[in-house]
Design an enzyme around this catalytic site. Structure first.
Site, PDB file in Angstrom:
ATOM      1  N   GLN A   1      -4.856  -5.584   6.738  1.00  0.00           N
ATOM      2  CA  GLN A   1      -5.795  -6.535   6.123  1.00  0.00           C
ATOM      3  C   GLN A   1      -5.726  -7.922   6.770  1.00  0.00           C
ATOM      4  O   GLN A   1      -6.408  -8.842   6.307  1.00  0.00           O
ATOM      5  CB  GLN A   1      -5.508  -6.672   4.623  1.00  0.00           C
ATOM      6  CG  GLN A   1      -5.644  -5.396   3.842  1.00  0.00           C
ATOM      7  CD  GLN A   1      -7.083  -4.911   3.730  1.00  0.00           C
ATOM      8  OE1 GLN A   1      -8.030  -5.664   3.927  1.00  0.00           O
ATOM      9  NE2 GLN A   1      -7.257  -3.640   3.412  1.00  0.00           N
TER      10      GLN A   1
ATOM     11  N   LYS B   1     -10.793  -0.874  10.019  1.00  0.00           N
ATOM     12  CA  LYS B   1     -10.897  -2.095   9.207  1.00  0.00           C
ATOM     13  C   LYS B   1     -11.183  -3.314  10.079  1.00  0.00           C
ATOM     14  O   LYS B   1     -11.451  -4.394   9.575  1.00  0.00           O
ATOM     15  CB  LYS B   1      -9.613  -2.296   8.405  1.00  0.00           C
ATOM     16  CG  LYS B   1      -9.444  -1.221   7.338  1.00  0.00           C
ATOM     17  CD  LYS B   1      -8.216  -1.413   6.500  1.00  0.00           C
ATOM     18  CE  LYS B   1      -8.142  -0.270   5.481  1.00  0.00           C
ATOM     19  NZ  LYS B   1      -6.919  -0.311   4.698  1.00  0.00           N
TER      20      LYS B   1
ATOM     21  N   HIS C   1       0.870  -1.180   0.000  1.00  0.00           N
ATOM     22  CA  HIS C   1       0.000   0.000   0.000  1.00  0.00           C
ATOM     23  C   HIS C   1       0.911   1.235   0.000  1.00  0.00           C
ATOM     24  O   HIS C   1       2.008   1.187   0.559  1.00  0.00           O
ATOM     25  CB  HIS C   1      -0.834  -0.060   1.289  1.00  0.00           C
ATOM     26  CG  HIS C   1      -1.936   0.938   1.393  1.00  0.00           C
ATOM     27  ND1 HIS C   1      -1.709   2.273   1.685  1.00  0.00           N
ATOM     28  CD2 HIS C   1      -3.277   0.801   1.296  1.00  0.00           C
ATOM     29  CE1 HIS C   1      -2.881   2.898   1.755  1.00  0.00           C
ATOM     30  NE2 HIS C   1      -3.846   2.038   1.509  1.00  0.00           N
TER      31      HIS C   1
ATOM     32  N   CYS D   1      -4.698   2.286  -3.778  1.00  0.00           N
ATOM     33  CA  CYS D   1      -3.481   2.818  -3.146  1.00  0.00           C
ATOM     34  C   CYS D   1      -2.278   1.908  -3.355  1.00  0.00           C
ATOM     35  O   CYS D   1      -1.397   1.818  -2.496  1.00  0.00           O
ATOM     36  CB  CYS D   1      -3.672   3.088  -1.653  1.00  0.00           C
ATOM     37  SG  CYS D   1      -4.933   4.286  -1.290  1.00  0.00           S
TER      38      CYS D   1
ATOM     39  N   ASP E   1       2.672  -4.745   8.059  1.00  0.00           N
ATOM     40  CA  ASP E   1       1.462  -3.952   7.892  1.00  0.00           C
ATOM     41  C   ASP E   1       0.295  -4.938   7.978  1.00  0.00           C
ATOM     42  O   ASP E   1       0.033  -5.699   7.052  1.00  0.00           O
ATOM     43  CB  ASP E   1       1.525  -3.256   6.525  1.00  0.00           C
ATOM     44  CG  ASP E   1       0.217  -2.570   6.148  1.00  0.00           C
ATOM     45  OD1 ASP E   1      -0.798  -2.786   6.836  1.00  0.00           O
ATOM     46  OD2 ASP E   1       0.213  -1.831   5.146  1.00  0.00           O
TER      47      ASP E   1
HETATM   48  C1  LIG Z   1      -5.987   0.440   4.468  1.00  0.00           C
HETATM   49  C2  LIG Z   1      -4.567   0.032   4.422  1.00  0.00           C
HETATM   50  C3  LIG Z   1      -3.545   0.903   4.829  1.00  0.00           C
HETATM   51  C4  LIG Z   1      -3.814   2.311   5.277  1.00  0.00           C
HETATM   52  O1  LIG Z   1      -4.654   2.325   6.382  1.00  0.00           O
HETATM   53  P1  LIG Z   1      -5.256   3.707   6.925  1.00  0.00           P
HETATM   54  O2  LIG Z   1      -6.332   3.272   7.846  1.00  0.00           O
HETATM   55  O3  LIG Z   1      -5.770   4.443   5.725  1.00  0.00           O
HETATM   56  O4  LIG Z   1      -4.143   4.423   7.592  1.00  0.00           O
HETATM   57  C5  LIG Z   1      -2.254   0.437   4.782  1.00  0.00           C
HETATM   58  N1  LIG Z   1      -1.963  -0.800   4.385  1.00  0.00           N
HETATM   59  C6  LIG Z   1      -2.910  -1.669   3.996  1.00  0.00           C
HETATM   60  C7  LIG Z   1      -2.515  -3.048   3.595  1.00  0.00           C
HETATM   61  C8  LIG Z   1      -4.239  -1.280   4.004  1.00  0.00           C
HETATM   62  O5  LIG Z   1      -5.176  -2.122   3.605  1.00  0.00           O
END
Ligand SMILES: *Cc1c(COP(=O)(O)O)cnc(C)c1O
Length: 446
Positions: free
Chosen positions: A243, A266, A163, A404, A240
């Site tokens: 997800q 999320k 992302h 993104c 990260d």
């Molecule tokens: C949504 C997402 C982000 C960014 O998250 P924010 O809540 O917009 O800060 C970063 N990495 C992944 C894999 C995402 O799905």
């Protein structure tokens, strides 16, 4: 990897004792039984759907079919009630007041931190930092860890799947320090090339920062192996987890990961709040990210000394209700048996993949063997935006575009995809609606 279930479901013994049985703000159905895996609540998607009020609404005259949880998940009533109750009955600023409300709010906020600690099985609650979200967490590490540990000639490793929020902060610090960004390539299925990863790891590598699960394709990366390989070279790893956490438990101690970030919104919680887990030892070595209230021990114009963890990294009045709401979201999600959730989501994924593959012109982007419940596809000969618009007219919410992840779209030579991302509340009827919608779009567009 077998993920260990956290002992603390709702309040742990520790925090219950710590707060001496004061009234909990978290609106959870806490009971002793829920600490036993075998006694978790049976997962039943139709029951789960009743917990999410928004699923009852209509969009453009049709029942809402929400397939955009990868962008932001909907909220169960327990989270909505917790947020509302907090503002109706308990709001005050935290960590400062001697008055009753301030103490109650502080207690609820710290209790939420403890709930999250238990959920991700961090060793200490002061390793759980509240942030604004995934983006904020990565920026914190890039800025603070980067300032201390990244120097000229050093390297940071990311992957093609990232992302933008796990690319740009590293580009910024690398540019500032004269370091460089190395990228793990992928195959056509959207899986990391592990041989290339191994050859990228060297004595100039300062950090490996990769996504646990790809938001665009759903690929689940072999993070255990990546952490092992990195640690063998003394390189710390940031994952990260934006997800990953909405689908399964993650265990900080079992993973032995150095940093882990995710977003509340999320994970069925509020927007504007997230978590950065960091190993105590690393966090203690890192300089503060932002200066201000709460993060100090003593301030004079000559010199300021900093507060201890986690407050050192939490300058200013935080998103109090966000943290408490996220605690409630974790309690909600944690009441179900993880295996039943995974089985359900894999069933939906397999069903959607099978049904969509029968439509002429549908081409999947991302076909990894290990996938979370995400399908990204194109309707050949049409633009993803047009497909998304036609689906929306039928009340079906999908995400279209680059998600993104522009470098990933460049790898496939496409501007974007149509992405349906499934969560615990999606059922086979949602897939049927999507399939009917895509067929209708195909008839109109092709
Ligand atoms: C949504 C997402 C982000 C960014 O998250 P924010 O809540 O917009 O800060 C970063 N990495 C992944 C894999 C995402 O799905």
């Amino acid at each position: 990897m077998v993920l260990k279930l956290p002992k603390s479901i709702g309040l742990s013994q520790h925090s219950a004792h710590h707060y001496r049985g004061k009234v909990s703000l978290l609106n959870h159905q806490q009971n002793k039984e829920s600490q036993d895996v075998s006694l978790k609540k049976q997962f039943d998607v139709e029951e789960v759907r009743k917990d999410f009020p928004i699923l009852k609404r209509k969009v453009h005259g049709s029942p809402l079919v929400y397939l955009d949880s990868g962008a932001s998940a909907q909220k169960p009533k327990s989270v909505i009630d917790t947020v509302s109750r907090y503002y109706s009955e308990q709001h005050a600023n935290i960590h400062r007041g001697v008055h009753h409300l301030s103490q109650e709010a502080t207690q609820a906020y710290e209790e939420a931190r403890e709930v999250i600690r238990g959920y991700i099985n961090a060793k200490h609650s002061h390793e759980v930092l509240f942030t604004k979200g995934t983006t904020d967490g990565i920026n914190l590490v890039a800025s603070s860890f980067g300032r201390k540990f990244i120097n000229e000639g050093d390297e940071v490793i990311v992957s093609t799947l990232e992302h933008h929020s796990n690319i740009v902060p590293w580009q910024m610090i690398c540019e500032e320090k004269g370091a460089s960004l190395k990228v793990i390539p992928i195959n056509q299925a959207g899986e990391l090339n592990m041989e290339e990863f191994k050859s990228l790891l060297n004595d100039r590598t300062r950090l490996v920062s990769v996504t646990h699960v790809s938001n665009s394709l759903g690929t689940i990366n072999p993070v255990e192996e990546m952490i092992e390989l990195s640690h063998a070279k003394n390189v710390p790893v940031l994952l990260d987890g934006a997800q990953a956490v909405p689908h399964k438990h993650v265990d900080m101690q079992a993973l032995d990961v150095d940093f882990y970030v995710f977003s509340g919104h999320k994970l069925f919680g509020p927007t504007g709040v997230g978590v950065l887990y960091g190993k105590e030892d690393l966090l203690n070595q890192m300089p503060p990210y932002q200066g201000g209230g709460d993060m100090i021990e003593k301030v004079t114009f000559e010199k300021t000394t900093y507060n201890s963890l986690p407050h050192k990294f939490e300058a200013g009045t935080p998103n109090i209700v966000g943290g408490i709401g996220l605690g409630a979201a974790v309690v909600y999600f944690d009441q179900f048996d993880e295996k039943q959730i995974l089985d359900h989501e894999q069933d939906i994924l397999a069903y959607a993949t099978d049904q969509l593959s029968q439509i002429e012109g549908v081409k999947f982007i991302g076909t990894a063997t290990e996938k979370a419940s995400v399908v990204s596809f194109l309707l050949e000969g049409s633009h993803p935006f047009d497909v998304g618009t036609l689906l929306d007219q039928q009340g079906i919410a999908v995400r279209t575009g680059h998600h993104c992840t522009q470098p990933l779209m460049d790898f496939y030579g496409i501007p974007g995809t149509v992405r349906a991302s499934f969560a615990i509340y999606n059922n086979r009827a949602d897939v049927d609606a999507l399939v009917a919608g895509v067929k209708r779009a195909a008839n109109m567009l092709l």
